[in-house]
Design an enzyme around this catalytic site. Structure first.
Site, PDB file in Angstrom:
ATOM      1  N   SER A 137      49.035  77.777  29.436  1.00 28.97           N
ATOM      2  CA  SER A 137      47.802  77.049  29.702  1.00 28.97           C
ATOM      3  C   SER A 137      46.823  77.340  28.570  1.00 28.97           C
ATOM      4  O   SER A 137      46.478  78.502  28.331  1.00 28.97           O
ATOM      5  CB  SER A 137      47.242  77.508  31.054  1.00 28.97           C
ATOM      6  OG  SER A 137      45.981  76.923  31.301  1.00 28.97           O
ATOM      7  N   LYS A 165      50.054  73.165  28.486  1.00 28.87           N
ATOM      8  CA  LYS A 165      49.044  72.559  29.370  1.00 28.87           C
ATOM      9  C   LYS A 165      47.698  72.693  28.681  1.00 28.87           C
ATOM     10  O   LYS A 165      47.303  73.799  28.304  1.00 28.87           O
ATOM     11  CB  LYS A 165      49.068  73.293  30.711  1.00 28.87           C
ATOM     12  CG  LYS A 165      47.811  73.207  31.569  1.00 28.87           C
ATOM     13  CD  LYS A 165      48.072  73.755  32.964  1.00 28.87           C
ATOM     14  CE  LYS A 165      46.860  74.478  33.535  1.00 28.87           C
ATOM     15  NZ  LYS A 165      47.133  75.064  34.866  1.00 28.87           N
ATOM     16  N   LYS A 167      43.655  72.345  28.878  1.00 27.45           N
ATOM     17  CA  LYS A 167      42.471  72.211  29.725  1.00 27.45           C
ATOM     18  C   LYS A 167      41.628  71.084  29.148  1.00 27.45           C
ATOM     19  O   LYS A 167      41.414  71.033  27.927  1.00 27.45           O
ATOM     20  CB  LYS A 167      41.682  73.523  29.721  1.00 27.45           C
ATOM     21  CG  LYS A 167      42.395  74.665  30.436  1.00 27.45           C
ATOM     22  CD  LYS A 167      42.452  74.414  31.938  1.00 27.45           C
ATOM     23  CE  LYS A 167      42.950  75.650  32.669  1.00 27.45           C
ATOM     24  NZ  LYS A 167      42.953  75.452  34.132  1.00 27.45           N
ATOM     25  N   ASP A 192      44.918  69.770  32.577  1.00 23.31           N
ATOM     26  CA  ASP A 192      44.283  70.338  33.778  1.00 23.31           C
ATOM     27  C   ASP A 192      42.775  70.216  33.622  1.00 23.31           C
ATOM     28  O   ASP A 192      42.193  70.805  32.712  1.00 23.31           O
ATOM     29  CB  ASP A 192      44.683  71.809  33.955  1.00 23.31           C
ATOM     30  CG  ASP A 192      44.166  72.399  35.261  1.00 23.31           C
ATOM     31  OD1 ASP A 192      43.534  71.666  36.045  1.00 23.31           O
ATOM     32  OD2 ASP A 192      44.406  73.610  35.486  1.00 23.31           O
ATOM     33  N   GLU A 217      46.629  67.582  36.220  1.00 26.57           N
ATOM     34  CA  GLU A 217      46.337  68.523  37.301  1.00 26.57           C
ATOM     35  C   GLU A 217      44.864  68.407  37.703  1.00 26.57           C
ATOM     36  O   GLU A 217      43.974  68.480  36.856  1.00 26.57           O
ATOM     37  CB  GLU A 217      46.660  69.937  36.792  1.00 26.57           C
ATOM     38  CG  GLU A 217      46.501  71.054  37.807  1.00 26.57           C
ATOM     39  CD  GLU A 217      46.908  72.411  37.209  1.00 26.57           C
ATOM     40  OE1 GLU A 217      47.542  72.423  36.134  1.00 26.57           O
ATOM     41  OE2 GLU A 217      46.560  73.444  37.803  1.00 26.57           O
ATOM     42  N   ASP A 242      45.997  71.166  42.444  1.00 24.26           N
ATOM     43  CA  ASP A 242      45.889  72.628  42.416  1.00 24.26           C
ATOM     44  C   ASP A 242      44.837  73.023  43.462  1.00 24.26           C
ATOM     45  O   ASP A 242      45.184  73.320  44.618  1.00 24.26           O
ATOM     46  CB  ASP A 242      45.506  73.074  40.985  1.00 24.26           C
ATOM     47  CG  ASP A 242      45.179  74.556  40.836  1.00 24.26           C
ATOM     48  OD1 ASP A 242      45.212  75.285  41.842  1.00 24.26           O
ATOM     49  OD2 ASP A 242      44.878  75.006  39.702  1.00 24.26           O
ATOM     50  N   LYS A 266      50.119  78.187  43.947  1.00 28.99           N
ATOM     51  CA  LYS A 266      49.548  79.499  43.618  1.00 28.99           C
ATOM     52  C   LYS A 266      49.459  80.275  44.919  1.00 28.99           C
ATOM     53  O   LYS A 266      48.681  79.912  45.810  1.00 28.99           O
ATOM     54  CB  LYS A 266      48.130  79.347  43.055  1.00 28.99           C
ATOM     55  CG  LYS A 266      48.044  78.801  41.645  1.00 28.99           C
ATOM     56  CD  LYS A 266      46.590  78.718  41.194  1.00 28.99           C
ATOM     57  CE  LYS A 266      46.499  78.092  39.818  1.00 28.99           C
ATOM     58  NZ  LYS A 266      45.097  77.776  39.453  1.00 28.99           N
ATOM     59  N   GLY A 294      49.131  79.844  37.722  1.00 32.69           N
ATOM     60  CA  GLY A 294      48.765  81.210  37.333  1.00 32.69           C
ATOM     61  C   GLY A 294      47.272  81.382  37.420  1.00 32.69           C
ATOM     62  O   GLY A 294      46.520  80.403  37.462  1.00 32.69           O
TER      63      GLY A 294
HETATM   64  O1  OSB Z   1      43.399  75.883  37.100  1.00 33.26           O
HETATM   65  O2  OSB Z   1      45.337  76.602  36.759  1.00 33.26           O
HETATM   66  C1  OSB Z   1      44.129  76.798  36.751  1.00 33.26           C
HETATM   67  C2  OSB Z   1      43.375  80.225  35.240  1.00 33.26           C
HETATM   68  C3  OSB Z   1      42.400  80.661  36.081  1.00 33.26           C
HETATM   69  C4  OSB Z   1      41.939  79.839  37.084  1.00 33.26           C
HETATM   70  C5  OSB Z   1      42.507  78.571  37.248  1.00 33.26           C
HETATM   71  C6  OSB Z   1      43.521  78.127  36.423  1.00 33.26           C
HETATM   72  C7  OSB Z   1      43.941  78.962  35.379  1.00 33.26           C
HETATM   73  C8  OSB Z   1      44.921  78.565  34.387  1.00 33.26           C
HETATM   74  C9  OSB Z   1      45.653  79.666  33.647  1.00 33.26           C
HETATM   75  O3  OSB Z   1      45.149  77.430  34.065  1.00 33.26           O
HETATM   76  C10 OSB Z   1      47.024  79.861  34.156  1.00 33.26           C
HETATM   77  C11 OSB Z   1      47.629  81.157  33.654  1.00 33.26           C
HETATM   78  O4  OSB Z   1      48.138  81.169  32.535  1.00 33.26           O
HETATM   79  O5  OSB Z   1      47.573  82.167  34.381  1.00 33.26           O
HETATM   80 MG    MG Z   2      44.692  74.302  37.658  1.00 33.08          MG
END
Ligand code: OSB
Ligand code: MG
Length: 373
Positions: A137, A165, A167, A192, A217, A242, A266, A294
């Site tokens: 991510s 992924k 953001k 995401d 996402e 999510d 998650k 994650g």
């Molecule tokens: O939206 O998936 C998410 C991290 C913290 C809070 C929300 C998210 C995330 C990530 C990182 O996208 C995922 C990871 O590498 O742990």
């Molecule tokens: Mg997410």
């Protein structure tokens, strides 16, 4: 056999680079580890995946500690020696919400239970793989520079991650996604937004369809079920949820309504690994792909997530990256990427534990809570 006490360990672990999303920036991970200790002296571990502020969800570190101490612990007294992990989940239903706090406590108890039975979490959950495909991510560069983004992605591609992924948020979407797609025409790619868009942005997001993405996402607010239905109709790219998914009921509803066709699982967001498995089973029965999300976990949470990702329905690469993607020093032996995969731990329980000296070094606060006093 019975759980006698819990220790909460709060750690500050610096991230290798700040992680910026549409809801904020994290530079140091505020990690809460829960240690459950049995009367035989066996310790089990769980990670509370709250962040230090209520941005991703209403849960946050200080709040989770309060709810664990004042509300969840009293509920656990009667299941301290439960011989079915489902009884622990049921006992915590007296507290509404707070899935991350519930997940941390129940995972630590499950870890003790499994260690006493000499069974791995992966085996208990029904894993069918010994290693899992890993994605990564990628946050919004604090500089908002495309060059910085491409440099960061290049590093991950070089390391062998099997999916990227990105953001996104309004103002950081078409250009960065297009730039990454042009540089790596074949890499599996997804976005995401962490709820950053509005229903009226559907036509805008549909412009991303030409980049052949795996999924978008959580583009809209977690409550906006109908908005996600509209988004699914407007975009050729599949919608994945999510933040909206808190239970098997919300996963069922989202799939039935057509708000999404893919689910990010998650455990912290749904209250634990048993419910995570239930959601996996439900989606698998519907033919809906799932993948392991994650929360920038330390090695403790990562170990359990990798075990979950080894279930058969996890057909897309997860946000289960190597320790080095997050931390220079992890609290467990580091998870190392090999050919784009992480090995599923095989030892009893979650299969890893904190390295005592590293735990001591990173700990900023801890407390001991006896069950029933
Ligand atoms: O939206 O998936 C998410 C991290 C913290 C809070 C929300 C998210 C995330 C990530 C990182 O996208 C995922 C990871 O590498 O742990
Ligand atoms: Mg997410």
């Amino acid at each position: 056999m019975a759980i006698e006490l819990f220790r909460l360990h709060r750690l500050n672990i610096p991230l290798v680079r700040p992680f910026r999303t549409s809801f904020g920036t994290e530079s140091v991970r505020d990690v809460i580890l829960v240690e459950a200790v049995s009367s035989d002296g066996v310790s089990g571990w769980g990670e509370c995946v709250t962040m230090s502020w209520p941005g991703y969800s209403y849960e946050y570190g200080n709040g989770a500690i309060d709810v664990m101490r004042d509300h969840l612990l009293p509920a656990l007294v009667e299941v301290a020696d439960a011989d079915d992990p489902a009884d622990v989940r049921a006992a915590m239903e007296v507290v509404s919400g707070h899935p991350m706090a519930k997940c941390a406590l129940s995972t630590a108890m499950l870890d003790v239970w499994l260690r006493e039975r000499d069974e791995s979490l992966a085996s208990y959950l029904g894993a069918v793989r010994t290693s899992v495909d890993c994605g990564v991510s990628v946050g919004i560069p604090p500089t908002e520079s495309l060059t910085d983004l491409l440099d960061e992605v290049a590093g991950y591609v070089e390391e062998g991650y099997r999916r990227i992924k990105l953001k996104i948020e309004p103002g950081w979407d078409i250009e960065p996604v297009g730039a990454v797609r042009r540089e790596w025409p074949d890499i599996p790619l997804q976005t995401d937004a962490n709820q950053a868009y509005q229903r009226s942005d559907a036509a805008h997001l549909a412009q991303l369809d030409r980049f052949d993405l795996l999924l978008h996402e959580q583009p809209l607010d977690q409550e906006d079920w109908y908005g996600h239905v509209l988004m699914s109709r407007a975009c050729a790219t599949p919608i994945c949820l999510d933040e909206s998914i808190h239970s098997t009921m919300s996963a069922d509803s989202a799939l039935q309504f057509g708000a999404c066709t893919i689910v990010n699982i998650k455990p912290g967001r749904v209250g634990g690994y048993l419910t995570a498995r239930d959601i996996h089973d439900l989606c698998r029965g519907r033919g809906a792909p799932v993948w392991a999300g994650g929360m920038l976990e330390s090695g403790i949470g990562r170990a359990a997530n990798v075990a979950l990702a080894a279930l058969p329905g996890f057909t897309l690469p997860g946000d289960t990256s190597a320790s080095s993607r997050y931390y220079r020093v992890d609290v467990t032996e580091p998870f190392v990427l090999r050919d784009g995969q992480l090995d599923v731990p095989t030892g009893p329980g979650i299969g890893v534990e904190p390295i005592p000296e590293v735990l001591a070094d990173l700990t900023v606060w801890s407390t001991e809570l006896r069950l029933g006093s």
